[in-house]
Design a protein around this motif. Structure first.
Motif, short mmCIF file in Angstrom:
data_model
loop_
_atom_site.label_atom_id
_atom_site.label_comp_id
_atom_site.label_asym_id
_atom_site.label_seq_id
_atom_site.Cartn_x
_atom_site.Cartn_y
_atom_site.Cartn_z
N THR A 95 0.85 -1.19 0.00
CA THR A 95 0.00 0.00 0.00
C THR A 95 0.89 1.24 0.00
O THR A 95 2.08 1.18 0.31
CB THR A 95 -0.91 0.05 1.24
OG1 THR A 95 -0.09 0.20 2.42
CG2 THR A 95 -1.77 -1.19 1.36
N LYS A 100 -4.29 3.34 1.96
CA LYS A 100 -4.65 1.96 1.67
C LYS A 100 -4.57 1.63 0.18
O LYS A 100 -4.84 0.49 -0.21
CB LYS A 100 -6.06 1.68 2.17
CG LYS A 100 -6.23 1.86 3.68
CD LYS A 100 -7.68 1.61 4.09
CE LYS A 100 -7.86 1.82 5.59
NZ LYS A 100 -9.28 1.59 6.00
N ARG A 101 -4.16 2.59 -0.64
CA ARG A 101 -4.14 2.36 -2.09
C ARG A 101 -3.12 1.28 -2.44
O ARG A 101 -1.98 1.29 -1.99
CB ARG A 101 -3.83 3.64 -2.85
CG ARG A 101 -3.68 3.37 -4.35
CD ARG A 101 -3.45 4.61 -5.18
NE ARG A 101 -3.00 4.24 -6.52
CZ ARG A 101 -3.78 3.84 -7.51
NH1 ARG A 101 -5.09 3.77 -7.32
NH2 ARG A 101 -3.28 3.51 -8.68
N ASP A 102 -3.54 0.35 -3.30
CA ASP A 102 -2.67 -0.71 -3.82
C ASP A 102 -1.94 -0.17 -5.05
O ASP A 102 -2.56 0.04 -6.09
CB ASP A 102 -3.52 -1.92 -4.20
CG ASP A 102 -2.70 -3.07 -4.76
OD1 ASP A 102 -1.46 -3.01 -4.71
OD2 ASP A 102 -3.31 -4.03 -5.26
#
Length: 633
Positions: A190, A208-210
């Motif tokens: 992340t 939380k971004r992948d």
């Protein structure tokens, strides 16, 4: 049952049958070849794009919105590639859902209608009949682009973007969007946990971004320290990017959860990989700049700051997003081959106009037009009284680097010619370089030629051209105009400086001076033209290079030249300079006696010559012409 190979072949044929042939009115030519049809040439690799496989998006009926139609038509062309042709008109992408950009699959090019007459963007005007309109939102009393307003790359089935080749956009006026053809790093899980340079500043749900490479900021918040690669074939030609900036709503350098700015980290045009052509694009001055209040390092109350579309980098190629993978300038991403950046216009109010690295790089005919970045000035008709910060929070001081320079460059085998810029520098600030190679944040200087560039100071800094404490392995600086110095500003011991010539410039001075050369025991650069006529080079050889370029090699026959000029003739046309090269004084192995021509057009007879030159740059030291060579691609 069909084998996997048979099934794949069947699907490919089926896809070809389902895609309608181009109608008689739909363009099927190579627009790059049509525009650059003269002696300047164009990259042959652009002919390999499927210009003849066209979907007309004005008559395309699948999908309710322009975004849905884009997705369906893109998928129809996903086997083999092709062109999404958007005839004259305005196409509305405001319905694009949050969390995704306008993502291209391998081989897909977006094409609009060309202007009615031949227009050169570097002159500051480009009227295009095809427009893409993206959504804005209200923020701080003004309007800002939505978070995912960009054209990018769709990962392949292995969730990789490095395998996505030959994508682009031609003749489209983008309103409110940037272009992001970025690199692939060894992504973390992340943004918040990746331990990238800016991971610790990520706020809210962005943490939380992948990371996948589809967002411009993935490399700086979600990337590791290893370069995985980037695609081959990046075309951005004849486009206008109006009100173009990436909204930085994902970091908190200290201004709190509600703070924001136009991103200082991601350029308006980002193109990473090999075989890159960024040409004839216009990045104009925005009319949407506005003042707003937010917390800064000025204590006690919120400060008035600018949301400034012109405070973002203009064009970034193979450079700024590799910070975490830089490896002290050894990152292979800095040396991707075949970069051509020509005839672009970039407006700036601070920050870098052009940020470019590669191997066999041509940077010609570009303009960086600037308003001086000076705190509190009424530059946009918004009134005075705003605070200059580095990142929306940290107050700028006389020692701050606000990145207000024209060309920040790195890599091997560069030719930088005929570019124009003005008003570099900032107040308060410590910047203002015109054409720069820095060891910090870049690479050593490997075989560069900086020629015929013009700096107009206006109210800005003196604007130097050359290296700043950079190892030089071949450097020619000639026939430039600047109010600053040219050469290499050196301070550190054990610096390397070989095969250098600084001649014919109208400038304040040449660095290093004699005292510094003696102290550091450096080989003295050539600063005066030798009196004798140079002897023509020998053993000129030309050969096809990887089917889409021409490799030219030669052997110097004397040591009384200041450098070399490579000329090319197309068919029976006139000789055209396609590169200048440094001299071969000390014989540095990183200053090869060769050039790879990535502006060589295909299907035409090409002849080359190499000219040993003095400061008068005549043809007296010209070699015999080579045998003609024709690229088939």
């Amino acid at each position: 049952m069909l084998s996997c190979q048979t099934k794949a072949a069947f699907l490919t044929v089926l896809a070809l049958l389902l895609v309608p042939d181009a109608r008689a009115a739909d363009p099927t030519d190579n627009p790059v070849a049509a525009f650059y049809s003269g002696p300047e040439g164009y990259p042959a690799w652009t002919n390999a794009l499927r210009w003849d496989r066209v979907i007309n998006m004005k008559t395309y009926a699948k999908g309710k919105t322009d975004y849905e139609k884009f997705l369906k038509a893109r998928d129809e062309l996903s086997e083999g590639g092709g062109v999404l042709y958007y005839p004259a008109g305005t196409y509305d992408f405001a319905s694009m859902p949050p969390g995704v950009g306008l993502l291209l699959s391998p081989g897909i090019v977006i094409r609009g209608d060309a202007p009615a007459d031949r227009q050169l963007a570097a002159d500051g005007k480009l009227d295009l009949p095809t427009k893409f309109a993206f959504a804005f939102r209200k923020r701080g009393g003004g309007e800002v682009p939505r978070d995912f307003n960009f054209l990018g790359i769709q990962p392949d089935e292995r969730k990789a973007i490095k395998n996505v080749n030959r994508v682009g956009i031609v003749w489209v006026h983008l309103i409110g969007a940037t272009i992001n053809f970025g690199p692939q790093l060894d992504w973390g899980k992340t943004w918040g946990s990746a331990k990238a340079p800016l991971s610790d500043q990520v706020k809210g749900a962005w943490a939380k971004r992948d990371p996948s490479g589809t967002h411009p900021f993935d490399a700086l918040a979600g990337g590791g320290k290893k370069y995985q690669g980037a695609g081959k074939g990046r075309l951005i030609f004849g486009c206008v990017l109006e009100d173009s900036a990436l909204l930085d709503d994902y970091l908190d350098p200290g201004y709190g959860p509600n703070g924001f700015q136009a991103s200082p980290h991601c350029a308006r045009i980002i193109a990473y990989g090999s075989r890159v052509l960024v040409a004839n694009n216009l990045l104009p001055r925005s009319q949407k700049n506005f003042k707003y209040r937010q917390q800064t390092t000025v204590k006690g109350k919120d400060s008035v700051v600018l949301f400034d579309y012109g405070r973002t980098c203009g064009i970034d190629i193979n450079k700024d997003l590799l910070i975490s993978a830089a490896d002290d300038g050894k990152c292979p991403g800095y040396f991707e081959e075949g970069i051509v950046v020509r005839d672009n216009y970039v407006f700036n109010h601070g920050h870098k106009g052009y940020n470019i690295s590669g191997n066999w790089v041509t940077i010609t005919g570009n303009k960086n037009d600037r308003l001086l970045l000076s705190q509190g000035d009424n530059v946009y008709g918004l009134g005075a009284g705003w605070i200059l910060t580095q990142d929306g929070y940290e107050l700028s001081t006389p020692n701050s680097d606000n990145l207000s320079r024209a060309f920040d460059l790195a890599g091997r085998n560069l030719w930088i010619d005929g570019n124009r810029f003005n008003n570099t520098g900032s107040s308060p600030g410590n910047d203002g370089e015109g054409i720069l190679c820095r060891a910090a944040g870049g690479t050593p200087l490997y075989s560069w030629a900086i020629t015929h560039n013009t700096h107009t100071r206006d109210k800005g800094a003196v604007g130097s051209m050359g290296g700043v404490d950079a190892d030089c392995h071949g450097l020619l600086i000639a026939w430039n105009q600047t109010s600053g110095w040219v050469g290499n500003s050196v301070k550190r011991d054990e610096l390397k400086m070989t095969d250098c010539a600084f001649v014919g410039n109208k400038c304040e001075g040449v660095l290093p001076d004699d005292k510094t050369i003696t102290r550091l025991r450096l080989p003295a650069p050539i600063t005066k033209s030798p009196s004798d006529t140079p002897t023509a080079p020998a053993k000129l050889s030309v050969a096809a290079y990887q089917e889409d370029a021409v490799k030219i090699t030669w052997t110097p026959a004397s040591d009384n030249e200041v450098g070399f000029r490579i000329d090319r003739r197309i068919a029976e046309g006139k000789w055209q300079p396609i590169a200048y090269r440094p001299p071969r004084v000390q014989g540095d192995s990183d200053n090869p006696q060769e050039w790879i021509d990535f502006t060589a057009p295909s299907a035409k007879a090409l002849t080359y010559r190499v000219v040993a030159i003095n400061a008068d740059d005549t043809d007296k030291g010209a070699s015999k012409p080579s045998e003609a060579i024709t690229l088939k691609n």
